[in-house]
Each structure stands twice: as C-alpha cells, then as structure tokens.
Write an enzyme that holds these catalytic residues in place. Structure first.
Site, mmCIF file in Angstrom:
data_model
loop_
_atom_site.group_PDB
_atom_site.id
_atom_site.type_symbol
_atom_site.label_atom_id
_atom_site.label_comp_id
_atom_site.label_asym_id
_atom_site.label_seq_id
_atom_site.Cartn_x
_atom_site.Cartn_y
_atom_site.Cartn_z
ATOM 1 N N ILE A 34 0.843 -1.200 0.000
ATOM 2 C CA ILE A 34 0.000 0.000 0.000
ATOM 3 C C ILE A 34 0.875 1.245 0.000
ATOM 4 O O ILE A 34 0.636 2.198 -0.742
ATOM 5 C CB ILE A 34 -0.963 -0.011 1.201
ATOM 6 C CG1 ILE A 34 -2.011 -1.107 1.031
ATOM 7 C CG2 ILE A 34 -1.647 1.353 1.364
ATOM 8 C CD1 ILE A 34 -2.948 -1.250 2.219
ATOM 9 N N PHE A 73 7.509 -2.865 10.954
ATOM 10 C CA PHE A 73 7.548 -1.477 10.473
ATOM 11 C C PHE A 73 6.256 -1.086 9.755
ATOM 12 O O PHE A 73 6.204 -0.016 9.137
ATOM 13 C CB PHE A 73 8.705 -1.292 9.485
ATOM 14 C CG PHE A 73 10.067 -1.588 10.044
ATOM 15 C CD1 PHE A 73 10.751 -0.650 10.790
ATOM 16 C CD2 PHE A 73 10.661 -2.812 9.817
ATOM 17 C CE1 PHE A 73 12.004 -0.922 11.300
ATOM 18 C CE2 PHE A 73 11.925 -3.099 10.317
ATOM 19 C CZ PHE A 73 12.601 -2.151 11.066
ATOM 20 N N TYR A 141 -2.399 8.460 16.184
ATOM 21 C CA TYR A 141 -1.196 7.752 15.738
ATOM 22 C C TYR A 141 -0.300 7.410 16.919
ATOM 23 O O TYR A 141 0.082 6.247 17.129
ATOM 24 C CB TYR A 141 -0.428 8.599 14.720
ATOM 25 C CG TYR A 141 0.992 8.128 14.518
ATOM 26 C CD1 TYR A 141 1.252 6.867 13.980
ATOM 27 C CD2 TYR A 141 2.073 8.925 14.879
ATOM 28 C CE1 TYR A 141 2.550 6.418 13.811
ATOM 29 C CE2 TYR A 141 3.373 8.480 14.709
ATOM 30 C CZ TYR A 141 3.607 7.235 14.187
ATOM 31 O OH TYR A 141 4.900 6.777 14.022
ATOM 32 N N ALA A 283 -1.214 23.452 15.200
ATOM 33 C CA ALA A 283 -1.622 23.013 16.532
ATOM 34 C C ALA A 283 -0.891 21.730 16.902
ATOM 35 O O ALA A 283 -0.796 20.805 16.095
ATOM 36 C CB ALA A 283 -3.129 22.792 16.575
ATOM 37 N N GLY A 284 -0.378 21.696 18.120
ATOM 38 C CA GLY A 284 0.271 20.490 18.616
ATOM 39 C C GLY A 284 1.741 20.364 18.304
ATOM 40 O O GLY A 284 2.373 19.370 18.684
#
Length: 329
Positions: A34, A73, A141, A283-284
């Site tokens: 993918i 991975f 994530y 942001a973040g």
C-alpha cells in the site's frame, strides 16, 4: 537469524533489510505494498505481498521460512490522517498487530522488534527526552503506538515474549550508495519536501511558525539517519534471548536542528536556492523535540555514523537527484 521484516518494502523497512544482509542475517519481507515499493527490495530476498493481520498467511510464512525474529515497520504514520480517520489507524496499527503477535505465538516465534515513535511522549515539558519520561500522546497515531507498547509488556509477562521497542525521532536520509531512498505519497517529511522545492518539483516549502522560543524562531527536531536506525535494530538481537525480556530505546542523534537549518543544509548540498514561505504554527507542534539516546549507545554499542544534518541531507540528495521519479522505472 531468519528475520521476518513486516513492512520491509517501506522506507525504514527496506533500509533495514539491506542492513540485515550486510550483518549476515537472512531477511524475509512481508508487505502489502500500500505504501511500500517492491523495487526497494532486492529480487533475491524472499518477498510475500500479504497483510500483517492475516494470521493464517503469516503463520505459513513463519513456519516455511523458519523465522527466528520478527521486525515490525508496517504502521500507518500520518498524524493528521489519524485524527480524521482514527478507525483506520486502530485497525492497522493495533488490531492487525495483535493478529501478527498471535500468529507468532502459535508458530513459537518469541522475539519481536517494534518500531515505535517519540509521538508517544506527547508534548513534553523538558528536553532531551529519556525513555522513562511520561507518555501522553496527543493524537491517535501516537496512541496506537503506545497501545502496542502496553500490549507487548503484558505479553512478555503472560507469554514470555521478548521484545525491543525503538522510539524514533525524525528518520531521514537514504542509502549511502543512492540506490534506495525515501518516497511517500503524500510526502510529509521535511527533507524530501525541501529538496523538491530546490529543484522546482514544488513551488515552495512552508515553514509553520517562525516565532518559537528557539535560536532562529523555527521548530527544532532530531533528524536521525535511516541506516543508523536500522543498525540499532540489529544490535538488539542478542539481548532478546531471555524469555520475557522487554527493552525500550530512544533513537535520535541528540542534536536539535531547526527548519531553517534543514533548508540551509539542502541549499549547501544541492547548490540551489530553496523558495519558502512562512505560515502560522500548527496546533500540537512543540518548539523542540530531541532525544537522549545514551541508553542505546551504552547498552547496544550503537554507533551513530551520521551525527549532523548536512551528511544526512547529502545521502537524500544522492537518491533524489538520481531518481527524480522515485522508484518508477
């Protein structure tokens, strides 16, 4: 050892496959392609185009290839996408990994090396980051990676699984001979983005925030060469012989590099001017993230070959200049 590299056709996985061969091991690659590239894996490496969550298929591979250890991975890694589509991330990064682990246990493969991330630390209040600092992810994530870390601890206690977890900072660079490198779609890593701007493949590169409390006002990050990362993974193998072993390591150079310093390094290496524009902070985004990797150096004998940004950029440039269309023929 016979090593199953799950996600072995991806960026870090494919570089690790090459380092495994160089170290005398026998890699076997599983990748659903993918995001990976079949061309990134040498034709003589056993390759299985399968999904890590397919327990039956993974079990057959583990037994057929007499696998001793699995390296993982094969995560989805786009932070923004994890916020807008968390289900995708929980299914692949957590649920599929649990299927992989169950297939391993059924095949009596009890050694596991896991690719984690500094995103599990969230927004820390001090630098550099050490392995014992609190983990408080601010996006799905990072949370999915932490969820797997916690599962591995439980599996080590209950089933005797031995594991090593590596929390990466910013993987960067390419193979020194320029034959494989970094190609993502979409591309979010700063060095290939800046190189694309330098050669005119994109109009410019954006700098998100120039008012941080850093020397030049831009974010500081820790860029670690992909081959250095790979060598650390292999160095841990002989630490996993005792059942129930659980090891945790940060992997970074410990040298913070700003966004502007990356741009200047690309300009110096390529000899080309990099057009950039400034934009508000995202942001973040913390002002600085960099590692204390002394534990990996001390316990694994990890030798960081690429200690600064310019030689890392030079390897990336060698790949991108020789392969302007990436892995396409």
């Amino acid at each position: 050892m016979n090593v199953l590299v799950v996600g072995g056709a991806g960026y870090i996985g494919s570089h690790c496959v090459r380092q495994l061969v160089a170290a005398g091991h026998n890699p076997v690659v599983l990748d659903n392609l993918i995001f990976g590239h079949r061309e990134a894996v040498a034709a003589d490496i056993p390759f299985y185009p399968a999904n890590l969550g397919n327990e039956s298929e993974v079990g057959k591979i583990l037994r057929k290839e007499k696998i001793d250890l699995v390296m993982h991975f094969a995560a989805y890694t786009y932070v923004g996408e994890s916020v807008t589509d968390p289900l995708k991330y929980y299914f692949n990064n957590v649920a599929s990994t649990l299927h992989l682990l169950r297939a391993m246990m059924a095949a009596k493969v009890n050694k596991f090396v896991f690719s984690s991330t500094c995103a599990t630390y969230g927004i820390p209040d001090k630098m550099p980051l050490v392995e014992t600092m609190p983990q408080a992810p601010i996006n799905p994530y990072g949370q999915t990676k932490l969820d797997v870390e916690n599962a591995l601890k439980a599996f080590a206690h209950a089933y005797g699984l031995s594991f090593a977890i590596f929390r990466y900072f910013n993987a960067a660079g390419a193979a020194e001979d320029g034959t494989i490198g970094e190609q993502h779609n979409p591309e979010t890593h700063i060095i290939p983005l800046v190189i694309d701007a330098a050669v005119g493949r994109r109009e410019n590169v954006q700098i998100f925030g120039t008012d941080y409390p850093t020397p030049d006002g831009t974010c500081l990050r820790d860029y670690v060469h992909v081959d250095d990362l790979s060598r650390a993974h292999i160095a841990v193998f002989d630490k996993l012989d005792k059942p129930g072993t659980g090891l945790f390591y940060n992997l970074g150079t410990g040298t913070p590099t700003s966004v502007l310093e990356v741009i200047h390094a690309v300009e110096k290496v390529t000899g080309k001017k990099v057009p950039y524009v400034t934009a508000p902070r995202r942001a973040g985004d913390p002002p600085a993230l960099y590692a204390d990797s002394s534990k990996a150096v001390r316990e694994l004998g990890w030798d960081i070959k690429f200690k600064s940004i310019e030689p890392i950029v030079a390897t990336a440039w060698k790949w991108h200049s020789a392969h302007p269309d990436g892995f396409k023929k």
